[in-house]
Design an enzyme around this catalytic site. Structure first.
Site, PDB file in Angstrom:
ATOM      1  N   ASP A 440       0.820  -1.211   0.000  1.00  0.00           N
ATOM      2  CA  ASP A 440       0.000   0.000   0.000  1.00  0.00           C
ATOM      3  C   ASP A 440       0.856   1.263   0.000  1.00  0.00           C
ATOM      4  OD1 ASP A 440       0.858  -0.709   2.613  1.00  0.00           O
ATOM      5  OD2 ASP A 440      -0.561   0.725   3.471  1.00  0.00           O
ATOM      6  N   GLU A 441       0.230   2.343  -0.398  1.00  0.00           N
ATOM      7  CA  GLU A 441       0.720   3.712  -0.226  1.00  0.00           C
ATOM      8  C   GLU A 441       2.132   3.945  -0.791  1.00  0.00           C
ATOM      9  OE1 GLU A 441      -1.897   5.118   3.611  1.00  0.00           O
ATOM     10  OE2 GLU A 441       0.064   4.245   4.022  1.00  0.00           O
ATOM     11  N   VAL A 442       2.390   3.392  -1.970  1.00  0.00           N
ATOM     12  CA  VAL A 442       3.618   3.761  -2.687  1.00  0.00           C
ATOM     13  C   VAL A 442       3.390   5.145  -3.282  1.00  0.00           C
ATOM     14  CG1 VAL A 442       5.162   3.194  -4.597  1.00  0.00           C
ATOM     15  CG2 VAL A 442       4.205   1.373  -3.165  1.00  0.00           C
TER      16      VAL A 442
END
EC number: 3.2.1.52
Length: 650
Positions: A440-442
């Site tokens: 997540d959340e790259v």
């Protein structure tokens, strides 16, 4: 030295918020050549500071005054203002939560007054009034599918005997015996006599399918029937809740006669605990796992790595825990969230992990580890720069948690060596058929100015850096497949469109991603933050612990979540189950952990298990459970639990 900090919310709107900060020297000594280190979970606009300079790494901020204010004499104060980029500060926890003044020779703890916020409820009401709530004799949570009360009672005491009619029941029977010793100081013997009186029998019944069980409590015996190990565990969970919290003076426990025929609504019933942002002891993890078992959860998802720490011992890379498990003033990782003046952290040794996995297995719970990649990897990168640091990468990005150096590089050979080595040891430690890889959340902008990544893109014909995320995750998926494991990931795991439909999607931002991924052929687990993130605050009070980016999440809202309401009937077979989550940015101690977890975990249990449930009946049962939590020393949230019941009762 006594230093005092006050900060006020002086503007609060859609475009952002503005804070004023006043640091006062209330001591008799001079504070010389100083700067202020403080924790703030929000992103600050460094160029908005009106006096001095500001830097931020994660939640750790460093405010350096101008030359003219480097000396703070007794009675003097320093004043400045700055902006927070996110709108609408609503909680005191969004402000400065901890601060320390650092001078040339010493660190001075700063008293921080809570953030002043107007037009909000000023405090939590810590009371809970159970006087109107009628307790129920039968307080089984989650609510069984069928429960038929009969006349008569069964007396449970040390003269009872147990009988195990199938090896599939052995582990559940042992858990039952262990709980009786620990909670009720009762021990039984294995059944040897022909007499049926006082017998507690575990028997195979091939008619019980998909985790179902039958529990019969008669006047002279108790019989449990199931065809799978999980069914026996669920039956024991129900039976344990039938035992009164207190016995009479003769150590007799009287159980009502009844018949329960029960089965789970959903197969996957999980809880995720973040042990990175703040570290939780093995004993606390075990306590939570035991509560999960008693509430018929069957998965413990263990978040073990992130930007702020690496919590799992990897023998091949001791630096991961020697460096990556610790934060503080003299560490490679700076302090985050709390404990600004001291070394803070910890990790689970491989022996700890084996112990927790065995403990959970003995209660019918599978432990799924999470190794978060390719983002949320700052602790690993700082611990192993020789493998994971791309010195030529000049990409400009900032993550949601305010880091600009927390993403693994798909262009480095060391990244793949690291993943193979870590996943080898993780698979050895965790026998679960699943491994969670985060994903997540790259942040946007990552890898765009890395020569090695650009070369890899050209070689493979990629046009979007996001394809590199998919490339790296496909490598992890295929490597895990070779080891007989199925990959799990947050909903962003499909970015770059490289992983196969064998990867299970955990949707967390909303159910929309789950529906999209189902449409692409993926199985999903639902974990929407608006209903199941137990780190969300439980009221509108300014001092409520937790966050509120997804929702205000009181007990009743958790309870009324229907996980299948928005899933078309012909797609529901792709929903493996439901998971609640407790992220730990604000969980500074066990008291806060308990407060956020309980009693909402009881509500989530009925969401995952019960096809049919009733709110006011649940509150009556909860009254019993809260007494048990008090006996265990668990400091649950007491704020407004029974308000709805009062209105209904009146």
């Amino acid at each position: 030295m006594r230093l005092h900090l006050e900060h006020h919310l002086i503007a609060n709107g859609e475009a952002g918020s503005r804070l004023s900060v006043t640091l006062s020297n209330q001591s008799d000594s001079i504070l010389d050549d100083w700067h202020l280190a403080f924790s703030c979970i929000r992103r600050l606009a460094a160029n908005s500071l009106t006096c001095g300079s500001l830097k931020q790494v994660g939640s750790l901020c460093r405010l350096t005054p101008p030359e003219s204010a480097r000396v703070l004499a007794p009675g003097q104060h320093f004043y400045t203002e700055f902006e927070v980029t996110l709108p609408h500060i609503t909680l005191q926890g969004h402000g400065i939560t901890e601060a320390v003044a650092v001078s040339q020779y010493a660190m001075h703890k700063v008293e921080v007054a809570p953030l002043q916020i107007r037009d909000r409820m000023p405090f939590r009401d810590a009371s809970t009034d159970r006087s109107l709530v009628k307790s129920t004799v039968i307080a089984i949570t989650p609510q069984p599918a069928q429960l038929m009360v009969q006349s008569g009672s069964f007396t449970l005491d040390s003269r009872c005997q147990t009988q195990c009619g199938t090896p599939l029941a052995q582990a559940a029977l042992q858990w039952f015996a262990d709980e009786l010793v620990q909670r009720h100081h009762l021990t039984f013997t294995e059944h040897h006599e022909f007499s049926r009186s006082g017998l507690i029998s575990f028997q195979m019944d091939s008619q019980c399918r998909e985790g179902s069980y039958r529990l019969d409590v008669k006047t002279d015996h108790i019989q449990i029937q199931a065809s799978e190990e999980c069914g026996f565990f669920s039956a024991v969970a129900s039976l344990l809740q039938l035992i009164p919290l207190q016995s009479d003076n003769s150590m007799l426990f009287v159980l009502p006669c009844l018949t329960i025929q029960d089965k789970p609504r959903l197969g996957y019933r999980g809880m995720m605990l973040d042990c990175v942002r703040h570290f939780h002891s093995v004993s606390k993890v075990k306590q939570i796992i035991n509560q999960l078992a008693r509430l018929k959860f069957n998965v413990f998802h263990w978040h073990l790595t992130d930007d702020e720490g690496w919590r799992i011992e990897i023998n091949a890379y001791p630096a991961l825990t020697e460096i990556g498990a610790w934060r503080g003033p003299n560490e490679q990782l700076p302090a985050q969230f709390s404990h600004l003046t001291e070394r803070y952290g910890g990790f689970y040794s491989q022996q700890d992990i084996r112990e927790v996995v065995a403990y959970a297995s003995a209660r019918g719970i599978t432990v799924i580890p999470e190794i978060d990649i390719p983002g949320h990897s700052r602790a690993a990168i700082k611990a192993l720069p020789e493998l994971l640091y791309d010195a030529q990468d000049e990409s400009q990005y900032i993550s949601v948690q305010h880091f600009n150096d927390n993403v693994l590089s798909p262009g480095l050979d060391g990244t793949y060596t690291f993943l193979r080595t870590v996943l080898d040891e993780v698979c050895e430690l965790f026998p679960a058929p699943y491994i969670h890889v985060g994903a997540d959340e790259v942040p946007e902008g990552v890898w765009s100015r890395s020569p090695s990544c650009q070369q890899l893109m050209a070689q493979l014909g990629y046009t979007d850096p996001k394809e590199l995320q998919g490339h790296l995750l496909r490598f992890a998926e295929q490597y895990l497949e070779q080891k007989g494991r199925r990959m799990l990931g947050w909903e962003e795991v499909v970015h770059g469109e490289k992983v196969s439909t064998e990867t299970v999607i955990f949707s967390w931002q909303s159910e929309k991603a789950a529906l999209e991924c189902i449409g692409k052929g993926h199985d999903v687990v639902l974990q929407p933050g608006q209903f199941l993130y137990l780190d969300m605050v439980q009221s509108h009070c300014v001092d409520e612990p937790g966050l509120d980016w997804a929702a205000i999440l009181p007990l009743e809202k958790v309870y009324h979540y229907d996980p299948l309401a928005n899933i078309p009937a012909d797609k529901q077979d792709k929903v493996l189950g439901v998971q609640v989550a407790l992220w730990s940015e604000t969980v500074v101690d066990e008291h806060t952990l308990d407060y956020l977890l309980y009693p909402r975990l009881f509500a989530a249990a009925e969401v995952t298990w019960s096809e049919s449930r009733q709110w006011y009946q649940f509150l009556r049962k909860l009254n019993n459970h809260l007494i048990e939590l008090e006996q265990l020393g668990i400091s649950y949230c007491r704020n407004g639990i029974f308000d709805g019941y009062k209105q209904w009762a009146c």
